[in-house]
Design an enzyme around this catalytic site. Structure first.
Site, mmCIF file in Angstrom:
data_model
loop_
_atom_site.group_PDB
_atom_site.id
_atom_site.type_symbol
_atom_site.label_atom_id
_atom_site.label_comp_id
_atom_site.label_asym_id
_atom_site.label_seq_id
_atom_site.Cartn_x
_atom_site.Cartn_y
_atom_site.Cartn_z
ATOM 1 N N SER A 116 -24.896 -22.476 -25.827
ATOM 2 C CA SER A 116 -25.572 -21.207 -25.549
ATOM 3 C C SER A 116 -25.318 -20.203 -26.659
ATOM 4 C CB SER A 116 -25.021 -20.649 -24.239
ATOM 5 O OG SER A 116 -25.431 -19.323 -24.057
ATOM 6 N N TYR A 140 -18.017 -17.571 -19.404
ATOM 7 C CA TYR A 140 -19.061 -18.595 -19.531
ATOM 8 C C TYR A 140 -19.246 -18.977 -21.011
ATOM 9 C CZ TYR A 140 -23.795 -20.299 -20.250
ATOM 10 O OH TYR A 140 -24.878 -21.014 -20.682
ATOM 11 N N LYS A 144 -18.424 -22.659 -23.382
ATOM 12 C CA LYS A 144 -19.312 -23.384 -24.311
ATOM 13 C C LYS A 144 -18.645 -23.537 -25.683
ATOM 14 C CE LYS A 144 -22.765 -23.892 -21.420
ATOM 15 N NZ LYS A 144 -23.225 -25.207 -20.974
#
Ligand code: UFG
Length: 324
Positions: A116, A140, A144
């Site tokens: 992302s 989050y 990644k």
């Protein structure tokens, strides 16, 4: 090739599965259906309902002569990741370590991973290329980034080869209307606008209109899922042909403000989008724009479905279908 698509019943995963089938690959789907939908599955494909924390299930799935893996199974709500980091650590990080270990244990070498633009954090410059420093603003985004580091080590130590695809703002639905399962509890701008039009929520709240942009609202790079899906097919073929590991941005290199998105949605749907201005959302940078030069060069990839009108009409069609 035989591709195991982990998270293949989800929003992006189901579009990837469709693109792989169209390119004549054999597909098996591994999904726990926590956010994926049964209606996103294709009858022709083998479906394994299991969790990525289940090592034995992963290993068994990989032993079915799998040539490569696409891994899209992740929790992805930025706000929630700050409230429940344990859940994100377990699902996103531990789950991926399980996948990497199962691949190492079964000799499956090639992996395409859903990363992302959240890994970059507040842009120091735009368009953002892959050399931009990584400073995720959310847990989050950190998951990644962390997984990309694991993949690099497994490349060195276990012969893994990977393509990590850093998505910018994924939007739109299959224009053929074959994949149209709506995301449960959507958190993103486009689905929220659709719900506001259909009266499923009172109105869209526009988070901030005092940003240093042309109309004061945030600018983002919206990329159609069908374009994301084609990049996965190309990434798998690239690895299959012996290509080396890559980290690639996927975006259109064009930006639209929230107000432009509202106006375009009103035009395409012919419906009013009720909205109000609200406070800025913490952690929202004013402008995020991709440089996707590397993906275009290395994969010979080009976004061809990401015109605003197409993004909005395909989303509107999926929402209308669901409200019949
Ligand atoms: N927005 C609103 N109101 C809403 C929802 C969104 O005004 O109710 C605005 C946001 O402030 C932002 C734009 O619409 O300016 C797009 O917001 P999204 O929530 O749809 O997407 P983000 O750009 O915040 O996040 C996306 C992905 C994340 C990823 C991030 C990385 O959804 O998974 O890009 O940059 F982490």
């Amino acid at each position: 090739m035989h591709i195991l698509v982990i998270g293949g019943a989800g929003y992006i995963g189901s579009h990837v599965v469709k693109a792989l089938m169209k390119a004549n690959h054999k597909v098996s789907v591994f999904d726990n259906l926590s956010s994926g939908l049964e209606s996103n599955l294709f009858a022709q494909n083998k479906f394994i309902k299991a969790d990525i924390l289940d090592y034995a299930a992963l290993k068994n799935a990989l032993l079915e002569k799998v040539d490569a893996v696409v891994h899209l199974a992740a929790k992805k709500a930025v706000g929630e990741s700050m409230q429940k980091p344990e859940m994100y650590a377990l699902n996103n990080i531990s789950g991926t370590i399980n996948i990497l270990n199962a691949m190492a244990g079964t000799g499956v070498k090639n992996l395409v991973f859903s990363s992302s633009a959240a890994v970059y954090g507040n842009p120091q410059y735009v368009p953002i290329d892959e050399k931009h420093p990584l400073n995720p603003l959310s847990f989050y985004g950190f998951t990644k980034q962390d997984i990309e580091n694991y993949m690099r080590w497994y490349e060195q130590l276990k012969g893994l080869r990977f393509v990590s695809l850093r998505y910018f703002n994924a939007v739109g639905y299959d224009e053929e209307g074959i994949v149209h399962g709506l995301e449960k509890n959507p958190q993103n701008l486009l689905p929220i606008m659709m719900e506001a039009i259909l009266g499923k929520r009172p109105k869209l709240q526009i988070f901030g209109h005092d940003y240093d942009t042309k109309d004061g609202t945030c600018i983002r790079d919206y990329i159609h899922v069908t374009d994301l899906a084609s990049a996965h097919v190309k990434a798998l073929e690239f690895l299959h042909q012996g290509g080396d590991s890559q980290i690639l941005n996927l975006g259109t290199e064009k930006g639209f403000s929230v107000l432009e998105m509202v106006q375009a949605t009103q035009k395409v749907t012919g419906r009013n989008v009720p909205y109000e201005f609200a406070a800025r959302r913490p952690g929202d940078p004013a402008i995020i724009l991709a440089s996707a030069k590397k993906a275009r060069q290395i994969l010979n990839w080009e976004p061809t479905h990401s015109q605003l009108e197409n993004i909005i009409s395909s989303t509107w069609n999926a929402y209308q279908k669901s409200s019949l």
